[in-house]
Design an enzyme around this catalytic site. Structure first.
Site, PDB file in Angstrom:
ATOM      1  N   ALA A   1       9.694  62.762  43.898  1.00  0.00           N
ATOM      2  CA  ALA A   1       9.507  61.459  43.240  1.00  0.00           C
ATOM      3  C   ALA A   1       9.013  60.421  44.241  1.00  0.00           C
ATOM      4  O   ALA A   1       8.145  59.592  43.915  1.00  0.00           O
ATOM      5  CB  ALA A   1      10.821  61.009  42.608  1.00  0.00           C
TER       6      ALA A   1
ATOM      7  N   ARG B   1      27.266  74.170  47.056  1.00  0.00           N
ATOM      8  CA  ARG B   1      26.182  73.292  47.499  1.00  0.00           C
ATOM      9  C   ARG B   1      24.799  73.790  47.088  1.00  0.00           C
ATOM     10  O   ARG B   1      23.802  73.079  47.246  1.00  0.00           O
ATOM     11  CB  ARG B   1      26.217  73.161  49.022  1.00  0.00           C
ATOM     12  CG  ARG B   1      27.325  72.265  49.527  1.00  0.00           C
ATOM     13  CD  ARG B   1      26.778  71.021  50.211  1.00  0.00           C
ATOM     14  NE  ARG B   1      26.195  71.326  51.482  1.00  0.00           N
ATOM     15  CZ  ARG B   1      26.827  71.201  52.654  1.00  0.00           C
ATOM     16  NH1 ARG B   1      28.071  70.787  52.684  1.00  0.00           N
ATOM     17  NH2 ARG B   1      26.217  71.486  53.769  1.00  0.00           N
TER      18      ARG B   1
ATOM     19  N   ILE C   1      28.865  78.085  48.072  1.00  0.00           N
ATOM     20  CA  ILE C   1      28.181  78.332  46.786  1.00  0.00           C
ATOM     21  C   ILE C   1      28.040  77.004  46.035  1.00  0.00           C
ATOM     22  O   ILE C   1      27.059  76.775  45.325  1.00  0.00           O
ATOM     23  CB  ILE C   1      28.997  79.329  45.932  1.00  0.00           C
ATOM     24  CG1 ILE C   1      29.078  80.672  46.628  1.00  0.00           C
ATOM     25  CG2 ILE C   1      28.411  79.471  44.541  1.00  0.00           C
ATOM     26  CD1 ILE C   1      30.041  81.641  45.978  1.00  0.00           C
TER      27      ILE C   1
ATOM     28  N   ASP D   1      26.462  58.487  53.492  1.00  0.00           N
ATOM     29  CA  ASP D   1      26.511  57.163  54.125  1.00  0.00           C
ATOM     30  C   ASP D   1      26.381  57.224  55.647  1.00  0.00           C
ATOM     31  O   ASP D   1      25.993  56.235  56.271  1.00  0.00           O
ATOM     32  CB  ASP D   1      27.665  56.298  53.638  1.00  0.00           C
ATOM     33  CG  ASP D   1      29.016  56.831  54.001  1.00  0.00           C
ATOM     34  OD1 ASP D   1      29.080  57.915  54.611  1.00  0.00           O
ATOM     35  OD2 ASP D   1      30.010  56.151  53.682  1.00  0.00           O
TER      36      ASP D   1
ATOM     37  N   GLY E   1      24.665  66.652  54.906  1.00  0.00           N
ATOM     38  CA  GLY E   1      24.841  67.839  54.059  1.00  0.00           C
ATOM     39  C   GLY E   1      23.788  67.871  52.956  1.00  0.00           C
ATOM     40  O   GLY E   1      23.507  66.854  52.349  1.00  0.00           O
TER      41      GLY E   1
ATOM     42  N   ALA F   1      42.007  73.026  33.848  1.00  0.00           N
ATOM     43  CA  ALA F   1      42.951  73.440  34.899  1.00  0.00           C
ATOM     44  C   ALA F   1      44.335  72.858  34.607  1.00  0.00           C
ATOM     45  O   ALA F   1      44.443  71.710  34.174  1.00  0.00           O
ATOM     46  CB  ALA F   1      42.457  72.970  36.261  1.00  0.00           C
TER      47      ALA F   1
ATOM     48  N   ASP G   1      30.628  60.432  46.738  1.00  0.00           N
ATOM     49  CA  ASP G   1      31.540  59.572  47.500  1.00  0.00           C
ATOM     50  C   ASP G   1      30.837  58.366  48.118  1.00  0.00           C
ATOM     51  O   ASP G   1      31.225  57.908  49.192  1.00  0.00           O
ATOM     52  CB  ASP G   1      32.207  60.402  48.609  1.00  0.00           C
ATOM     53  CG  ASP G   1      31.191  61.009  49.578  1.00  0.00           C
ATOM     54  OD1 ASP G   1      29.982  60.942  49.302  1.00  0.00           O
ATOM     55  OD2 ASP G   1      31.620  61.550  50.609  1.00  0.00           O
TER      56      ASP G   1
ATOM     57  N   ARG H   1      22.097  67.652  61.381  1.00  0.00           N
ATOM     58  CA  ARG H   1      22.957  66.599  61.914  1.00  0.00           C
ATOM     59  C   ARG H   1      22.462  66.334  63.326  1.00  0.00           C
ATOM     60  O   ARG H   1      22.176  67.249  64.079  1.00  0.00           O
ATOM     61  CB  ARG H   1      24.416  67.037  61.881  1.00  0.00           C
ATOM     62  CG  ARG H   1      24.915  67.178  60.437  1.00  0.00           C
ATOM     63  CD  ARG H   1      26.396  66.919  60.296  1.00  0.00           C
ATOM     64  NE  ARG H   1      26.721  66.517  58.928  1.00  0.00           N
ATOM     65  CZ  ARG H   1      27.000  67.373  57.926  1.00  0.00           C
ATOM     66  NH1 ARG H   1      26.993  68.670  58.147  1.00  0.00           N
ATOM     67  NH2 ARG H   1      27.298  66.924  56.725  1.00  0.00           N
TER      68      ARG H   1
END
Ligand code: ADP
Length: 322
Positions: free
Chosen positions: A22, A254, A252, A103, A11, A188, A131, A72
């Site tokens: 860089a 991402r 949106i 990962d 993703g 929230a 994550d 992918r």
């Protein structure tokens, strides 16, 4: 180390371009040739590999997505297919590969380094989900967080005008970091994350009490890994009779120009990845811990659990949203 390659995989996330920049500029600064692999691991198989110059990454630091494209490529799990990729790198005498992704992408990089001792691999954590073990923050998380804050603030304006409860679905399949940080930031009333079980009866009671106290609106922020916003609304309707609206923020989250924090993080990690390759390091993912750049062996990233859900922050958000 004379030649390296860089690719983005899985993703996409805002800040990937800053990381590529860089890598490219640190390499060229150190008189190393750099090749860009287009379309992730698929590009390694298709030999879609092109030399990058200083100017190739000009005007990219502020752009979301990845100019190398991401893809992918499930075929990459087959050893005989990976051999094609290895041959395409070896025929150019490429000795180092920087993989920017999650990962899953790291697993491909680890296998390349195991199957060809002449190629060192380093991973850079690029995903909005935050994550990945071995780092406090992934590239793209801060931008996605700020996008969600901006969107929810806007929804709050209309929620308030119409005295409605909004159920808002944010990304995060297994990791509730985006929902937690965004939920805390927008105030929230309820944050639902995969790491903590939420009883919807309690949520309904909290909304009801708020209305009794004169609250004009409520925001429930639910991570997609818990349930959809629509399912959440349907479940709540079993306990409470209120006017709810559902909003799915979707892709949106991402996109967009990376925040300053993501540009700085991407630049630090991209530069460090090249330094590691120059020092002969391999099969490691870079990251940031306590504001220091670090490298962690892929195996420890896969098996570790150092990136824990921040229960203290979750409890704080709960206390502050009474
Ligand atoms: P992410 O990197 O964001 O976790 P994916 O899990 O989709 O995203 O992985 C991205 C790509 O990495 C896959 O399409 C595949 O090409 C490669 N990959 C993932 N898992 C493996 C694996 N076990 N072995 C080899 N390659 C893998």
């Amino acid at each position: 180390m004379k030649k390296i390659a860089v690719l983005t995989s899985g993703g996409d996330s805002p800040g990937m371009n800053a990381a590529i920049r860089a890598v490219v500029r640190t390499a060229i600064y150190n008189e190393i040739e750099v090749y860009g692999v287009y379309h992730g691991y698929q590009g390694l198989l298709d030999d879609d590999i092109h030399k990058l110059e200083l100017g190739s990454v000009g005007d990219t630091i502020q752009r979301g997505g990845t100019f190398l494209y991401s893809a992918r490529c499930l075929e990459f799990k087959k050893p005989e297919v990976r051999q094609i990729a290895i041959n395409n790198l070896r025929k150019r005498d490429i000795e180092g590969l920087v993989v920017i992704g999650g990962d899953g992408s790291y697993r491909g990089a680890q296998l390349i380094s195991q199957e060809c001792k002449e190629i060192q691999t380093i991973g850079i954590p690029g995903t909005i989900d935050n994550d990945i073990n071995g780092t406090d923050f992934t590239i793209g998380f801060d931008t996605a967080l700020n996008t969600i804050i901006d969107l929810v603030d806007k929804i709050r304006d209309t929620a308030s005008s119409h005295a409605r409860t909004f159920i808002i679905e944010a990304m995060g399949r297994d990791c509730g970091d985006l929902a937690l940080w965004a939920g805390l930031s927008v105030g929230a009333e309820t944050i639902m994350v995969p790491e903590v079980k939420t009883d919807l009866k309690d949520v309904a009671e909290k909304i009801e009490q708020g209305i009794k106290r004169g609250k004009k609106h409520s925001i429930v922020l639910v991570a997609e890994g818990v349930m959809t916003a629509q399912e959440c609304s349907n479940e709540l309707a079993k306990f409470i009779n209120i006017d709810t609206r559902v909003s799915v923020l979707g892709h949106i989250q991402r996109g967009g120009s990376p925040t300053g924090a993501d540009r700085v993080l991407a630049s630090r990690l991209g530069g460090y990845a090249v330094e590691l390759l120059m020092n002969g390091e391999t099969a490691k993912g870079v990251g940031i811990k306590n504001n220091k750049v670090i490298a962690t062996p892929f195996d420890d990233i896969f098996d570790g659990n150092d990136h824990k859900f921040d229960l203290d922050l979750y409890e704080l958000a709960k206390k502050l949203s009474i």
